[in-house]
Design a protein around this motif. Structure first.
Motif, PDB file in Angstrom:
ATOM      1  N   ALA A 188      -2.146   7.702   6.805  1.00  0.00           N
ATOM      2  CA  ALA A 188      -3.045   7.311   7.687  1.00  0.00           C
ATOM      3  C   ALA A 188      -2.921   6.268   8.600  1.00  0.00           C
ATOM      4  CB  ALA A 188      -4.576   7.168   7.126  1.00  0.00           C
ATOM      5  N   ASP A 189      -1.638   5.669   8.835  1.00  0.00           N
ATOM      6  CA  ASP A 189      -1.295   4.744   9.462  1.00  0.00           C
ATOM      7  C   ASP A 189      -0.608   5.417  10.748  1.00  0.00           C
ATOM      8  OD1 ASP A 189      -0.645   2.250  10.148  1.00  0.00           O
ATOM      9  OD2 ASP A 189       0.683   1.598   8.380  1.00  0.00           O
ATOM     10  N   ILE A 190      -1.481   5.881  11.297  1.00  0.00           N
ATOM     11  CA  ILE A 190      -1.061   6.635  12.627  1.00  0.00           C
ATOM     12  C   ILE A 190      -0.291   5.457  13.584  1.00  0.00           C
ATOM     13  CG2 ILE A 190      -1.780   8.103  14.605  1.00  0.00           C
ATOM     14  CD1 ILE A 190      -2.806   9.112  11.941  1.00  0.00           C
ATOM     15  N   ARG A 215       3.960   4.984  10.951  1.00  0.00           N
ATOM     16  CA  ARG A 215       4.225   5.799   9.797  1.00  0.00           C
ATOM     17  C   ARG A 215       5.346   5.067   8.954  1.00  0.00           C
ATOM     18  NH1 ARG A 215       5.735  11.261  12.681  1.00  0.00           N
ATOM     19  NH2 ARG A 215       8.276  10.842  13.002  1.00  0.00           N
ATOM     20  N   ASN A 216       5.253   5.156   7.706  1.00  0.00           N
ATOM     21  CA  ASN A 216       6.370   4.797   6.759  1.00  0.00           C
ATOM     22  C   ASN A 216       6.451   5.637   5.642  1.00  0.00           C
ATOM     23  OD1 ASN A 216       5.440   1.147   7.056  1.00  0.00           O
ATOM     24  ND2 ASN A 216       6.805   2.399   8.274  1.00  0.00           N
ATOM     25  N   LEU A 217       5.403   6.336   5.358  1.00  0.00           N
ATOM     26  CA  LEU A 217       5.404   7.037   3.958  1.00  0.00           C
ATOM     27  C   LEU A 217       6.416   8.062   4.135  1.00  0.00           C
ATOM     28  CD1 LEU A 217       3.754   7.083   1.375  1.00  0.00           C
ATOM     29  CD2 LEU A 217       2.119   8.541   2.339  1.00  0.00           C
ATOM     30  N   LYS A 262       0.749  -1.148   0.004  1.00  0.00           N
ATOM     31  CA  LYS A 262       0.037  -0.064  -0.066  1.00  0.00           C
ATOM     32  C   LYS A 262       0.946   1.274  -0.015  1.00  0.00           C
ATOM     33  CE  LYS A 262      -1.975  -1.347   4.023  1.00  0.00           C
ATOM     34  NZ  LYS A 262      -1.711  -2.849   3.862  1.00  0.00           N
ATOM     35  N   THR A 263       2.030   1.304   0.872  1.00  0.00           N
ATOM     36  CA  THR A 263       2.787   2.479   0.947  1.00  0.00           C
ATOM     37  C   THR A 263       3.674   2.569  -0.264  1.00  0.00           C
ATOM     38  OG1 THR A 263       2.622   2.101   3.536  1.00  0.00           O
ATOM     39  CG2 THR A 263       4.447   3.650   2.446  1.00  0.00           C
ATOM     40  N   THR A 264       4.147   1.638  -0.749  1.00  0.00           N
ATOM     41  CA  THR A 264       4.865   1.632  -2.088  1.00  0.00           C
ATOM     42  C   THR A 264       4.128   2.245  -3.134  1.00  0.00           C
ATOM     43  OG1 THR A 264       5.997  -0.393  -1.320  1.00  0.00           O
ATOM     44  CG2 THR A 264       6.271   0.296  -3.629  1.00  0.00           C
ATOM     45  N   ILE A 315      -4.570   8.582   0.181  1.00  0.00           N
ATOM     46  CA  ILE A 315      -4.262   8.292   1.565  1.00  0.00           C
ATOM     47  C   ILE A 315      -4.049   6.659   1.518  1.00  0.00           C
ATOM     48  CG2 ILE A 315      -5.701   7.877   3.674  1.00  0.00           C
ATOM     49  CD1 ILE A 315      -7.850   9.853   2.445  1.00  0.00           C
ATOM     50  N   ASP A 316      -2.877   6.676   2.436  1.00  0.00           N
ATOM     51  CA  ASP A 316      -2.180   5.306   2.710  1.00  0.00           C
ATOM     52  C   ASP A 316      -2.907   4.796   3.911  1.00  0.00           C
ATOM     53  OD1 ASP A 316      -0.734   3.352   2.972  1.00  0.00           O
ATOM     54  OD2 ASP A 316       1.127   4.273   3.346  1.00  0.00           O
ATOM     55  N   CYS A 317      -3.767   3.805   3.573  1.00  0.00           N
ATOM     56  CA  CYS A 317      -4.340   3.226   4.752  1.00  0.00           C
ATOM     57  C   CYS A 317      -3.674   2.335   5.314  1.00  0.00           C
ATOM     58  CB  CYS A 317      -5.822   2.387   4.030  1.00  0.00           C
ATOM     59  SG  CYS A 317      -6.815   1.589   5.155  1.00  0.00           S
TER      60      CYS A 317
HETATM   61 MG   LIG Z   1       2.113   0.763   4.815  1.00  0.00          MG
END
Ligand SMILES: [Mg+2]
Ligand SMILES: Nc1ncnc2c1ncn2[C@@H]1O[C@H](COP(=O)(O)OP(=O)(O)OP(=O)(O)O)[C@@H](O)[C@H]1O
Lengths: 217, 263
Positions: free
Chosen positions: B39-41, B44-46, B16-18, B118-120
């Motif tokens: 949105a990955d509270i 976080r990775n993005l 997802k993030t990629t 949005i990165d879920c």
């Molecule tokens: Mg991710």
């Protein structure tokens, strides 16, 4: 009180029935109803429902508000409100969770027609037979008092004759369920089974579930 | 016309993030004004994938809690002027924000951007509900594995229940050789089950790993196969009718067309 008990959808002989708890405060009831529909909205969209408000005294404005939530916000079709006298009779029926004897299940109960694919995590239960135009994916389940016909690929769990009717059957365009039950008999898909190449039907024969091509003979 | 797109999957670690980073960068390359929202509270990775970690001052929760203005929390990308990131808070959890707050945030971002991506987070709980709350469209990412496809199916059902219809599918990490040998699910199988439109197919590609570690989305590197796949995906998002590239055709879609025309 458990949240789940406040607003309950039940598939009954007379169709889908929505039972509203009559003990909790009206505004809380509205909230719970919306929560429930939000969780399952796509699912009940287009479904015809009979609403059972219990012994609550509803004002005309309340009727309007509830019907707007059901019909305008979530796209259900409200057939009618249940009358007081009727409540008792149907209540009994709804509460009969104990499997009725096969003889008590009449074969002419209104079938439920579902025109969508059931995805993982989704479930349909109905007292009569179910005709589903779509697929039943892995992780979805269909349970019917009567028979089940899937005009699509049936990959999930199916249970026909949930009240004990051993004459119930399951047919599908492609019948490859993870688990199939008829009355109290459970059949699991054999490991490494080849996918079917024609429509098939599963029936009980001498206490076992037998699957064979669904010929129109 | 501004669009809010959520990138989601159900199963964790499928890309997802990629996908968010590459699609976002690709849209910026196409001269769109884009903001990526993490949105990955709490996980976080993005920011790392975008190489912007060291520039974070404020985050999404600072915005929803009113500790700063939205503009202050937006980080401009190093490479592309039109690309921004709204980072997640790392010290908080998914319950620190509500779907209603996310909806407002997305509305506000829509005023300024052509695309809000949005990165879920993985899962179907609060984090998922927050991430989809303000979105108009969804992209479902899956890998060619049975478990990932099952989770994708569950997610599609939940999106339908939230009145979000017609999500698009990205199949990530496909290995054409394995598909040919019959050791990997092919695209046909996946589309049969999920019954949604295919947006694109991204191959397994070492460049992804290298670029993730460098903080530079693979789409920037034209040498990589994944880059080409992401470029096609971006063009399809922009409404172009891009035919499937040879890689995509290698992995089972030819069969599908054959069936269609009854050959
Ligand atoms: Mg991710
Ligand atoms: N096409 C690809 N080829 C090779 N590696 C990939 C590919 N796509 C993703 N990866 C790798 O897989 C890992 C997981 O990817 P990513 O972080 O994007 O997944 P995610 O779905 O966002 O995970 P999470 O659910 O934890 O948020 C990363 O290490 C990434 O580099």
């Amino acid at each position: 009180m458990k949240q789940d008990d406040v607003v309950v959808f039940k598939g009954t002989a007379k169709g889908l029935q929505l039972v509203l708890n009559d003990k909790i405060h009206y505004t809380l009831l509205l909230k719970r109803l919306r929560d429930k529909l939000k969780e399952t909205a796509g699912f009940f969209r287009g479904a015809k429902v009979i609403v059972h408000p219990g012994n609550r005294e509803l004002q005309p404005a309340h009727y309007l508000e509830l019907s707007d939530i059901l019909q305008k916000e979530y796209g259900l079709i409200l057939l009618r409100w249940m009358a007081k006298g009727e409540q008792e009779a149907v209540k009994e029926q709804v509460d009969t969770v104990v499997p009725a004897s096969p003889a008590e299940i009449s074969r002419d109960r209104e079938p439920l027609i579902v025109t969508r694919t059931l995805r993982s995590g989704q479930q349909i239960t109905h007292d009569g037979s179910i005709l589903l135009l779509g697929d039943v994916n892995h992780g979805a389940s269909v349970m019917a008092g009567g028979d089940i016909i899937v005009l699509g690929v049936c990959r999930g769990a199916v249970h026909a004759g949930i009240h004990g009717n051993a004459k119930a059957w399951v047919a599908a365009h492609r019948l490859q369920p993870t688990q199939l039950r008829i009355a109290n008999v459970i059949a699991c898909a054999p490991d490494g089974a080849k996918p079917p190449v024609c429509p098939e039907i599963a029936r009980m024969r001498a206490g076992e579930v037998v699957i064979e091509p669904a010929n129109l003979r | 016309m501004s669009e809010v797109i959520v990138v989601t999957s159900g199963k964790g670690g499928v890309g997802k993030t990629t996908t968010t980073a590459n699609i976002g960068t690709g849209l910026a390359l196409a001269d769109k004004k884009v903001v990526l929202v993490d949105a990955d509270i709490g996980l976080r990775n993005l920011d790392v994938v975008m190489g912007l970690e060291n520039r974070i001052v404020y985050d999404l929760i600072d915005v929803t809690e009113g500790n700063c203005r939205l503009k202050q929390a937006l980080i401009r990308d190093k490479r592309y002027d039109k690309l921004f990131l709204l980072p997640a808070a790392q010290t908080r959890d998914k319950n620190a924000v509500s779907p209603e707050q996310m909806r407002q945030l997305c509305e506000e971002l829509q005023q300024d951007f052509d695309f809000v991506i949005i990165d879920c987070p993985a899962g179907i709980e609060q984090g998922f509900k927050n991430a989809i709350a303000g979105a108009d469209r969804a992209i479902i990412v899956t890998t060619p594995e049975v478990s990932a496809v099952r989770d994708a199916d569950r997610i599609i059902g939940l999106l339908e229940a939230a009145e979000m219809h017609n999500p698009k599918l990205v199949v990530n990490r496909i290995r054409p050789q394995m598909v040919k040998k019959g050791d990997m699910m092919d695209i046909d199988d996946m589309i049969d089950i999920l019954a949604i439109d295919l947006l694109g197919v991204v191959p397994e590609d070492e460049h992804i790993v290298v670029s993730t570690n460098r903080g530079e989305p693979a789409i920037c590197n034209e040498q990589s196969r994944a880059s080409q796949a992401y470029r096609n995906i971006v063009r399809r998002i922009l409404g172009e009718n891009v035919p499937l590239m040879s890689l995509e055709l290698e992995v089972g879609l030819v069969d599908r067309l054959k069936k269609f025309f009854g050959l």
